[in-house]
Design a protein around this motif. Structure first.
Motif, PDB file in Angstrom:
ATOM      1  N   VAL A  77       0.842  -1.194   0.000  1.00 56.33           N
ATOM      2  CA  VAL A  77       0.000   0.000   0.000  1.00 56.33           C
ATOM      3  C   VAL A  77       0.875   1.241   0.000  1.00 56.33           C
ATOM      4  CG1 VAL A  77      -1.946  -1.093   1.193  1.00 56.33           C
ATOM      5  CG2 VAL A  77      -0.164   0.022   2.533  1.00 56.33           C
ATOM      6  N   ASN A  78       0.287   2.353  -0.391  1.00 52.70           N
ATOM      7  CA  ASN A  78       0.946   3.651  -0.331  1.00 52.70           C
ATOM      8  C   ASN A  78       0.316   4.440   0.806  1.00 52.70           C
ATOM      9  OD1 ASN A  78       2.449   2.962  -2.605  1.00 52.70           O
ATOM     10  ND2 ASN A  78       0.902   3.792  -3.972  1.00 52.70           N
ATOM     11  N   ILE A  79       1.165   5.025   1.651  1.00 53.51           N
ATOM     12  CA  ILE A  79       0.711   5.774   2.817  1.00 53.51           C
ATOM     13  C   ILE A  79       1.204   7.204   2.656  1.00 53.51           C
ATOM     14  CG2 ILE A  79       0.801   5.953   5.336  1.00 53.51           C
ATOM     15  CD1 ILE A  79       1.477   2.893   5.295  1.00 53.51           C
ATOM     16  N   THR A  80       0.289   8.166   2.787  1.00 55.46           N
ATOM     17  CA  THR A  80       0.682   9.564   2.616  1.00 55.46           C
ATOM     18  C   THR A  80       0.127  10.414   3.750  1.00 55.46           C
ATOM     19  OG1 THR A  80      -1.250  10.032   1.242  1.00 55.46           O
ATOM     20  CG2 THR A  80       0.758   9.416   0.096  1.00 55.46           C
ATOM     21  N   SER A  81       0.878  11.440   4.090  1.00 58.83           N
ATOM     22  CA  SER A  81       0.426  12.466   5.023  1.00 58.83           C
ATOM     23  C   SER A  81       0.913  13.794   4.458  1.00 58.83           C
ATOM     24  CB  SER A  81       0.979  12.231   6.426  1.00 58.83           C
ATOM     25  OG  SER A  81       2.361  12.507   6.479  1.00 58.83           O
ATOM     26  N   GLU A  82       0.716  14.856   5.209  1.00 62.11           N
ATOM     27  CA  GLU A  82       1.178  16.162   4.729  1.00 62.11           C
ATOM     28  C   GLU A  82       2.690  16.208   4.546  1.00 62.11           C
ATOM     29  OE1 GLU A  82      -0.254  19.346   7.150  1.00 62.11           O
ATOM     30  OE2 GLU A  82      -2.335  18.747   6.899  1.00 62.11           O
ATOM     31  N   THR A  83       3.425  15.457   5.361  1.00 54.15           N
ATOM     32  CA  THR A  83       4.890  15.547   5.339  1.00 54.15           C
ATOM     33  C   THR A  83       5.597  14.279   4.886  1.00 54.15           C
ATOM     34  OG1 THR A  83       4.982  14.868   7.663  1.00 54.15           O
ATOM     35  CG2 THR A  83       4.888  17.244   7.198  1.00 54.15           C
ATOM     36  N   THR A  84       4.859  13.171   4.741  1.00 51.78           N
ATOM     37  CA  THR A  84       5.510  11.885   4.494  1.00 51.78           C
ATOM     38  C   THR A  84       4.796  11.124   3.379  1.00 51.78           C
ATOM     39  OG1 THR A  84       6.016  11.764   6.852  1.00 51.78           O
ATOM     40  CG2 THR A  84       6.255   9.740   5.600  1.00 51.78           C
ATOM     41  N   ILE A 120      -4.179   5.818   3.534  1.00 52.30           N
ATOM     42  CA  ILE A 120      -3.616   4.572   3.009  1.00 52.30           C
ATOM     43  C   ILE A 120      -4.463   4.208   1.791  1.00 52.30           C
ATOM     44  CG2 ILE A 120      -3.076   2.153   3.446  1.00 52.30           C
ATOM     45  CD1 ILE A 120      -2.965   2.850   6.435  1.00 52.30           C
ATOM     46  N   ASN A 121      -3.825   4.139   0.646  1.00 49.51           N
ATOM     47  CA  ASN A 121      -4.534   3.854  -0.603  1.00 49.51           C
ATOM     48  C   ASN A 121      -4.326   2.408  -1.021  1.00 49.51           C
ATOM     49  OD1 ASN A 121      -5.437   6.586  -1.014  1.00 49.51           O
ATOM     50  ND2 ASN A 121      -3.308   7.064  -1.441  1.00 49.51           N
ATOM     51  N   GLY A 122      -5.397   1.772  -1.500  1.00 43.57           N
ATOM     52  CA  GLY A 122      -5.319   0.399  -1.999  1.00 43.57           C
ATOM     53  C   GLY A 122      -5.211  -0.632  -0.899  1.00 43.57           C
ATOM     54  N   LEU A 123      -5.848  -0.392   0.249  1.00 45.74           N
ATOM     55  CA  LEU A 123      -5.774  -1.319   1.381  1.00 45.74           C
ATOM     56  C   LEU A 123      -6.742  -2.477   1.174  1.00 45.74           C
ATOM     57  CD1 LEU A 123      -4.611  -1.909   4.203  1.00 45.74           C
ATOM     58  CD2 LEU A 123      -6.511  -0.586   5.149  1.00 45.74           C
ATOM     59  N   ARG A 124      -6.248  -3.690   1.402  1.00 44.91           N
ATOM     60  CA  ARG A 124      -7.067  -4.904   1.319  1.00 44.91           C
ATOM     61  C   ARG A 124      -7.124  -5.510   2.720  1.00 44.91           C
ATOM     62  NH1 ARG A 124      -8.509  -8.039  -2.760  1.00 44.91           N
ATOM     63  NH2 ARG A 124      -7.044  -7.070  -4.185  1.00 44.91           N
ATOM     64  N   PHE A 156     -12.645  -6.291   2.179  1.00 48.11           N
ATOM     65  CA  PHE A 156     -12.599  -4.853   1.906  1.00 48.11           C
ATOM     66  C   PHE A 156     -11.430  -4.544   0.978  1.00 48.11           C
ATOM     67  CE2 PHE A 156     -10.696  -0.706   2.765  1.00 48.11           C
ATOM     68  CZ  PHE A 156     -11.773   0.128   2.513  1.00 48.11           C
ATOM     69  N   LEU A 157     -11.674  -3.680   0.007  1.00 46.94           N
ATOM     70  CA  LEU A 157     -10.621  -3.148  -0.857  1.00 46.94           C
ATOM     71  C   LEU A 157     -10.959  -1.693  -1.119  1.00 46.94           C
ATOM     72  CD1 LEU A 157      -8.078  -3.374  -2.573  1.00 46.94           C
ATOM     73  CD2 LEU A 157      -9.515  -4.128  -4.464  1.00 46.94           C
ATOM     74  N   GLY A 158     -10.065  -0.810  -0.677  1.00 47.22           N
ATOM     75  CA  GLY A 158     -10.327   0.609  -0.876  1.00 47.22           C
ATOM     76  C   GLY A 158      -9.317   1.472  -0.159  1.00 47.22           C
ATOM     77  N   ASN A 159      -9.784   2.609   0.339  1.00 43.48           N
ATOM     78  CA  ASN A 159      -8.909   3.592   0.974  1.00 43.48           C
ATOM     79  C   ASN A 159      -9.246   3.754   2.442  1.00 43.48           C
ATOM     80  OD1 ASN A 159      -7.566   4.146  -1.483  1.00 43.48           O
ATOM     81  ND2 ASN A 159      -9.274   5.428  -2.094  1.00 43.48           N
ATOM     82  N   PHE A 160      -8.216   4.092   3.214  1.00 40.50           N
ATOM     83  CA  PHE A 160      -8.264   4.225   4.661  1.00 40.50           C
ATOM     84  C   PHE A 160      -7.826   5.647   4.983  1.00 40.50           C
ATOM     85  CE2 PHE A 160      -6.210   4.118   8.749  1.00 40.50           C
ATOM     86  CZ  PHE A 160      -6.704   3.048   9.466  1.00 40.50           C
TER      87      PHE A 160
END
Length: 179
Positions: A77-84, A120-124, A156-160
């Protein structure tokens, strides 16, 4: 024996003989035989007899407010925040008072994120059960809000989305159970 029983016996015998002569390995003779019978039935008028039902997917928007939450990213998965930004993460995730802690599978790498929001994008998630928790769920004809709810979701498959102590799951599930 009547004609009907004779015809059935001949049909089964011919089916067995033809399956035995069609590329069946000696190792898995019995499993190969059953697979060939299954393939034949699937292509015959009896097609639905052995086929597995297809899971229908439903859209879900589930928001809950955990004090502590943990799980595993089953696929990268790809995890993003404002700084990371973290790409292709696979491993354990924990959300608590300190924010997000990531522990990558197969390595000793551990990352702590202390911000109050991340995606978190693409979480299964194969299976998730929330019990005795404040939650809000919208899916199909359901529009539920509870201060002490229980919900179980499968596949589940989607975004968190994590925002200031709440978790929102937006995506598809194959099964939702309330209660």
């Amino acid at each position: 024996m009547n004609k009907k029983n004779v015809m059935i016996a001949v049909f089964i015998s011919l089916l067995f003989v033809s399956l035995m002569t069609v590329n069946v390995s000696a190792e898995g003779l019995l499993s190969d035989l059953f697979n060939k019978i299954k393939e034949w039935f699937e292509s015959s008028p009896f097609g639905g007899l052995f086929s597995q039902p297809v899971k229908s997917m439903e859209m879900i928007d589930l928001t809950f407010y955990p004090e502590f939450f943990s799980g595993n990213a089953e696929d990268p998965v790809n995890i993003t925040s404002e700084t990371t930004k973290i790409y292709n993460f696979r491993g354990g995730m924990e959300i608590g008072n300190n924010g997000l802690t990531l522990k990558e599978s197969g390595t000793g790498l551990s990352v702590e994120h202390t911000g109050d929001s991340f995606d978190i994008n693409g979480l299964r998630i194969s299976s998730l059960e929330l019990s005795g928790m404040k939650l809000s769920m919208v899916s199909g004809n359901w529009n539920e809000t509870s201060e002490n709810g229980t919900v179980r979701i499968s596949d589940f498959l989607g975004n968190f989305f994590y925002r200031n102590g709440s978790v929102e799951l937006v995506g598809n599930v194959s099964k939702i159970t309330k209660g």
